[in-house]
Design a protein around this motif. Sequence first.
Motif: not given
Length: 324
Positions: A31-32, A192, A194, A199
Amino acid sequence: MKLLDNYGRIIKDLRLSVTPRCNLHCLYCHPLDWEQSEPPGTLTVEDVRNFLAAMRLLGLESVRFTGGEPLVRKELSQMIEAAREVGVPDIAITTNGMLFKRKAKELVGAGLGRINLSMDAVTPEVFKTMTRGGDVKRVWEAIETAWELNLHPVKINAVMIRGMNEAEVIPLASLSLDKPLHVRFLEYMHLDNSNPELYRARFVAGAETKAKIEAHFGPLQKLETDPSAPARVYQIPGAVGTIGFINPVAEPFCSNCSRLRLTSDKKIRPCLLTDLELDIAWAFEAENPLEALVDAILLATDRKPAFGNTLPKLRERVMVGIGG
C-alpha cells in the motif's frame, strides 16, 4: 524420505517466488506504493531446477510459483517444465490473471497443473480500486481459459478489507453455487508495513466473513481437508464449488504448517510471518549445488519457528517481495 522440522511437522510444500515485480499494486500487498525491481542474483531456470531437485530428494510434493506476479517472468514456463522434469507431483501458480489468457497454453504445455487466481471483488469498480487499476474482466477470462484447459481445481483468493470489499462477500461466495470454483476468503495480514491502527481498522476476521455467508445461505457444510492445508473448507448446500477460510491471524495454523518459501533473490524463509531469512546464494554457486542445496534446506528446516508473529510490526520485507 520425509523432511521433518524440530516440531515434528512434515515439510512437503514450497512457495517459490520468481520475481518481486507485479503489474498491479494491490492495497494489501504494498500500500505504500513501493516499486519493486528484479534484485541482483535473481533465480535462473537452472537455479530453480537445482532447488526443486534438492527438495524432491527431501520429499517435496507440491510447488506453487508466486511473485510479485509470476507471469511477468518470461522464463516461467521453463521453470514449470523444470519442476515437471524433476518429478514434482503438484505444480501450481498464484496469479492475478492479467496475463494468463495469453500465456496459458504455454504454461500448461510445460506442466502446470492448477491455478490460484486473486479476485478480491466481482464488482469492476471495487476490483479496480483494490488493485489500483486492474480489470476484473481479465480474471474472468483467466477462469474460463483454465476451464478450457482442464486445470482443476480453480481457486479464487479474496483478501477481505474492511471499508473496501465487505459488500463483495456474498457475490464472491455465490460463484461457488453453480460453477466448480473454490472461493477462499483470506484474512488481511500485516505484511505491508501499513500504519498499525489503519491495519487494525481494516482487519476482518474470517469468522465474521463466515457468519455473513451463513446469514445469507444458511449453515455451511464442513468438508474434510488435509490438516496441513491453510484453508478450512465448507460448501453451501447444493453448491458445485466450495468456500474456504484462511485465517492466519485470528486462528493461526502454525502447528500444521508444511511450507518453506524461496524468494527470488535466493533466500529461504522458513516462516511467512517472521523476518527470518537464510541467504543460500552460496549453495547455488557451489561446485555440487544439489548437495549444497540439500544442506541449506535442512538448515532452514531446522530453523523453522514454532509460531509466526501475526501482530502489526515493521517488516523487513513486504508481501510483494516475499511471495504468496
